[in-house]
Design a protein around this motif. Sequence first.
Motif, PDB file in Angstrom:
ATOM      1  N   GLU A  18     130.518  -4.423  15.962  1.00  0.00           N
ATOM      2  CA  GLU A  18     131.948  -4.578  15.715  1.00  0.00           C
ATOM      3  C   GLU A  18     132.341  -4.161  14.298  1.00  0.00           C
ATOM      4  O   GLU A  18     133.473  -3.757  14.054  1.00  0.00           O
ATOM      5  CB  GLU A  18     132.374  -6.025  15.968  1.00  0.00           C
ATOM      6  N   THR A  19     131.407  -4.258  13.347  1.00  0.00           N
ATOM      7  CA  THR A  19     131.700  -3.869  11.963  1.00  0.00           C
ATOM      8  C   THR A  19     130.579  -3.001  11.408  1.00  0.00           C
ATOM      9  O   THR A  19     129.435  -3.048  11.885  1.00  0.00           O
ATOM     10  CB  THR A  19     131.853  -5.103  11.049  1.00  0.00           C
ATOM     11  N   ASP A  20     130.907  -2.223  10.381  1.00  0.00           N
ATOM     12  CA  ASP A  20     129.892  -1.406   9.711  1.00  0.00           C
ATOM     13  C   ASP A  20     128.838  -2.275   9.054  1.00  0.00           C
ATOM     14  O   ASP A  20     127.651  -1.913   9.017  1.00  0.00           O
ATOM     15  CB  ASP A  20     130.549  -0.491   8.663  1.00  0.00           C
ATOM     16  N   GLU A  21     129.243  -3.404   8.525  1.00  0.00           N
ATOM     17  CA  GLU A  21     128.273  -4.289   7.869  1.00  0.00           C
ATOM     18  C   GLU A  21     127.220  -4.772   8.859  1.00  0.00           C
ATOM     19  O   GLU A  21     126.030  -4.850   8.521  1.00  0.00           O
ATOM     20  CB  GLU A  21     128.994  -5.484   7.217  1.00  0.00           C
ATOM     21  N   GLU A  22     127.646  -5.099  10.066  1.00  0.00           N
ATOM     22  CA  GLU A  22     126.687  -5.512  11.089  1.00  0.00           C
ATOM     23  C   GLU A  22     125.731  -4.375  11.433  1.00  0.00           C
ATOM     24  O   GLU A  22     124.528  -4.601  11.642  1.00  0.00           O
ATOM     25  CB  GLU A  22     127.429  -5.965  12.347  1.00  0.00           C
ATOM     26  N   CYS A  23     126.249  -3.161  11.472  1.00  0.00           N
ATOM     27  CA  CYS A  23     125.392  -1.992  11.728  1.00  0.00           C
ATOM     28  C   CYS A  23     124.349  -1.835  10.631  1.00  0.00           C
ATOM     29  O   CYS A  23     123.162  -1.587  10.904  1.00  0.00           O
ATOM     30  CB  CYS A  23     126.240  -0.724  11.810  1.00  0.00           C
ATOM     31  N   LYS A  24     124.777  -1.954   9.385  1.00  0.00           N
ATOM     32  CA  LYS A  24     123.862  -1.778   8.260  1.00  0.00           C
ATOM     33  C   LYS A  24     122.769  -2.836   8.249  1.00  0.00           C
ATOM     34  O   LYS A  24     121.606  -2.538   7.953  1.00  0.00           O
ATOM     35  CB  LYS A  24     124.652  -1.797   6.953  1.00  0.00           C
ATOM     36  N   VAL A  25     123.129  -4.063   8.585  1.00  0.00           N
ATOM     37  CA  VAL A  25     122.134  -5.140   8.665  1.00  0.00           C
ATOM     38  C   VAL A  25     121.105  -4.822   9.743  1.00  0.00           C
ATOM     39  O   VAL A  25     119.893  -4.991   9.553  1.00  0.00           O
ATOM     40  CB  VAL A  25     122.823  -6.495   8.953  1.00  0.00           C
ATOM     41  N   GLU A  26     121.567  -4.339  10.881  1.00  0.00           N
ATOM     42  CA  GLU A  26     120.648  -4.003  11.974  1.00  0.00           C
ATOM     43  C   GLU A  26     119.754  -2.821  11.601  1.00  0.00           C
ATOM     44  O   GLU A  26     118.558  -2.807  11.924  1.00  0.00           O
ATOM     45  CB  GLU A  26     121.432  -3.702  13.247  1.00  0.00           C
ATOM     46  N   ILE A  27     120.304  -1.826  10.929  1.00  0.00           N
ATOM     47  CA  ILE A  27     119.497  -0.685  10.490  1.00  0.00           C
ATOM     48  C   ILE A  27     118.399  -1.136   9.532  1.00  0.00           C
ATOM     49  O   ILE A  27     117.239  -0.712   9.645  1.00  0.00           O
ATOM     50  CB  ILE A  27     120.393   0.386   9.836  1.00  0.00           C
ATOM     51  N   ASP A  28     118.740  -1.994   8.602  1.00  0.00           N
ATOM     52  CA  ASP A  28     117.727  -2.528   7.675  1.00  0.00           C
ATOM     53  C   ASP A  28     116.626  -3.259   8.439  1.00  0.00           C
ATOM     54  O   ASP A  28     115.435  -3.134   8.110  1.00  0.00           O
ATOM     55  CB  ASP A  28     118.381  -3.461   6.664  1.00  0.00           C
ATOM     56  N   ARG A  29     117.021  -4.015   9.454  1.00  0.00           N
ATOM     57  CA  ARG A  29     116.024  -4.736  10.254  1.00  0.00           C
ATOM     58  C   ARG A  29     115.105  -3.756  10.978  1.00  0.00           C
ATOM     59  O   ARG A  29     113.879  -3.936  11.000  1.00  0.00           O
ATOM     60  CB  ARG A  29     116.714  -5.639  11.277  1.00  0.00           C
ATOM     61  N   LEU A  30     115.689  -2.729  11.553  1.00  0.00           N
ATOM     62  CA  LEU A  30     114.902  -1.746  12.291  1.00  0.00           C
ATOM     63  C   LEU A  30     113.922  -1.011  11.375  1.00  0.00           C
ATOM     64  O   LEU A  30     112.739  -0.840  11.712  1.00  0.00           O
ATOM     65  CB  LEU A  30     115.827  -0.749  12.995  1.00  0.00           C
ATOM     66  N   ILE A  31     114.394  -0.584  10.216  1.00  0.00           N
ATOM     67  CA  ILE A  31     113.533   0.137   9.274  1.00  0.00           C
ATOM     68  C   ILE A  31     112.381  -0.744   8.799  1.00  0.00           C
ATOM     69  O   ILE A  31     111.256  -0.270   8.579  1.00  0.00           O
ATOM     70  CB  ILE A  31     114.368   0.657   8.086  1.00  0.00           C
ATOM     71  N   SER A  32     112.638  -2.047   8.673  1.00  0.00           N
ATOM     72  CA  SER A  32     111.595  -2.966   8.192  1.00  0.00           C
ATOM     73  C   SER A  32     110.420  -3.050   9.160  1.00  0.00           C
ATOM     74  O   SER A  32     109.324  -3.499   8.782  1.00  0.00           O
ATOM     75  CB  SER A  32     112.189  -4.368   7.985  1.00  0.00           C
ATOM     76  N   LEU A  33     110.600  -2.620  10.400  1.00  0.00           N
ATOM     77  CA  LEU A  33     109.538  -2.709  11.403  1.00  0.00           C
ATOM     78  C   LEU A  33     108.492  -1.602  11.265  1.00  0.00           C
ATOM     79  O   LEU A  33     107.472  -1.621  11.962  1.00  0.00           O
ATOM     80  CB  LEU A  33     110.150  -2.649  12.815  1.00  0.00           C
ATOM     81  N   GLU A  34     108.729  -0.654  10.348  1.00  0.00           N
ATOM     82  CA  GLU A  34     107.793   0.467  10.215  1.00  0.00           C
ATOM     83  C   GLU A  34     106.391  -0.001   9.797  1.00  0.00           C
ATOM     84  O   GLU A  34     105.401   0.678  10.052  1.00  0.00           O
ATOM     85  CB  GLU A  34     108.320   1.498   9.219  1.00  0.00           C
ATOM     86  N   LYS A  35     106.293  -1.159   9.190  1.00  0.00           N
ATOM     87  CA  LYS A  35     104.977  -1.675   8.783  1.00  0.00           C
ATOM     88  C   LYS A  35     104.061  -1.918   9.977  1.00  0.00           C
ATOM     89  O   LYS A  35     102.839  -2.028   9.825  1.00  0.00           O
ATOM     90  CB  LYS A  35     105.140  -2.966   7.979  1.00  0.00           C
ATOM     91  N   TYR A  36     104.632  -1.975  11.173  1.00  0.00           N
ATOM     92  CA  TYR A  36     103.836  -2.177  12.385  1.00  0.00           C
ATOM     93  C   TYR A  36     103.456  -0.857  13.057  1.00  0.00           C
ATOM     94  O   TYR A  36     102.882  -0.871  14.148  1.00  0.00           O
ATOM     95  CB  TYR A  36     104.617  -3.029  13.393  1.00  0.00           C
ATOM     96  N   ASN A  37     103.777   0.253  12.420  1.00  0.00           N
ATOM     97  CA  ASN A  37     103.642   1.549  13.077  1.00  0.00           C
ATOM     98  C   ASN A  37     102.813   2.510  12.229  1.00  0.00           C
ATOM     99  O   ASN A  37     103.196   2.854  11.114  1.00  0.00           O
ATOM    100  CB  ASN A  37     105.040   2.143  13.324  1.00  0.00           C
ATOM    101  N   LYS A  38     101.702   2.972  12.775  1.00  0.00           N
ATOM    102  CA  LYS A  38     100.848   3.937  12.085  1.00  0.00           C
ATOM    103  C   LYS A  38     100.890   5.306  12.764  1.00  0.00           C
ATOM    104  O   LYS A  38      99.975   6.106  12.640  1.00  0.00           O
ATOM    105  CB  LYS A  38      99.403   3.429  12.044  1.00  0.00           C
ATOM    106  N   ALA A  39     101.976   5.588  13.492  1.00  0.00           N
ATOM    107  CA  ALA A  39     102.063   6.834  14.243  1.00  0.00           C
ATOM    108  C   ALA A  39     102.032   8.037  13.313  1.00  0.00           C
ATOM    109  O   ALA A  39     102.634   8.041  12.245  1.00  0.00           O
ATOM    110  CB  ALA A  39     103.350   6.854  15.076  1.00  0.00           C
ATOM    111  N   ASN A  40     101.314   9.072  13.748  1.00  0.00           N
ATOM    112  CA  ASN A  40     101.269  10.337  13.014  1.00  0.00           C
ATOM    113  C   ASN A  40     102.395  11.224  13.526  1.00  0.00           C
ATOM    114  O   ASN A  40     102.291  11.822  14.592  1.00  0.00           O
ATOM    115  CB  ASN A  40      99.913  11.013  13.226  1.00  0.00           C
ATOM    116  N   ASP A  41     103.480  11.298  12.767  1.00  0.00           N
ATOM    117  CA  ASP A  41     104.670  11.987  13.277  1.00  0.00           C
ATOM    118  C   ASP A  41     105.124  13.154  12.408  1.00  0.00           C
ATOM    119  O   ASP A  41     106.278  13.569  12.472  1.00  0.00           O
ATOM    120  CB  ASP A  41     105.813  10.988  13.424  1.00  0.00           C
TER     121      ASP A  41
END
Length: 350
Positions: A255-278
Amino acid sequence: MAVLWREYNRNMEYGICLPVFANPGKIQFRTPGLLSISWETITNYSLFADENNFSSVYIADHLMLGKHNEIYDCLTTMAAIAQATKTIKIYPIHLCTGFGNKLHLVKKLLTIDAISNGRLGLFFDYGWRELEFNQFGYEFNSIDKRIEQMVRVLECVGTYFNNPRITKITTNQKQRFPDLGFHSPRSSSDIWLGEADEPKMLEAIATYGNGFNSMPCSVSTLKQKVTSIARYAEKKNNSKLLHNISLETQLLIRETDEECKVEIDRLISLEKYNKANDKDIIKQLKKVDKSYKDLPTYEELQRNYLIGTPKFVDERIKQFKKIGINHIMLWPLDAPKFNSLELFKSYFLN
């Protein structure tokens, strides 16, 4: 909740790309919110599409992708989804014509068509990820040779599915193929192709294609692609191609850009679980979209994807429609959640 329905939406179709691989933290590659793949999530997304006015679902065709190189097989998944659903069309995303025997591929497609009662979609590409070819023992030829191989597959598939443009070509060439049965039902013979990054591929799209799909990109890049497709289509007298232009993109809506930004930060933080060679994937993304950046700002993400408020998404879809897009394939970035899909349904499909 107000519905952002516009006249331009009347002839627009929307499909859901199913989360068949996990790529935690990779905000620009499809499934950054998935820590692991789940058949339950895949079937739930399929049923959501089937029950909520989406036109189709899409299954990526890769042999190795994402976290642990773990991805559901495309054609096997399509067959299972065909049995579980009732109305939606079921497409591969860029079914690679370099993996295996063309008649065996046709046999599988005819089987899925029968299981789905004529809801199979046809969508092909020549394949670009060398790692997959090498690991599975397929020859990774030059781009031109892979496109030539794709054309031979298209002539075979198009003949069995009674594609008018292709049957005319194969009849003139006096090509013969064995009877494989499954004469009814037969899905729409339309063949979708993409991407528009090679002259020989553009030639093939204009010759054999009834539809074109673009990978995610900015509005300006999309305009350039459609202009190129139009130029080649005119040479080949293929006006139908311009009436079937699709965009594959990523969706994150709040509903708001701020909510989008919070979700993006959460998603990016999950990269520590990923060792994919991309690295090869990033190279391909940069090839098809020159504006790609490794560390994009929020505004840069919005430029390339459907990320933002309902109003922003509404305006961007309007821009796509003006370019000639009439089908949008959505990768919900917050999968396995349904937040983006629920909001999209509420604002654009009800």
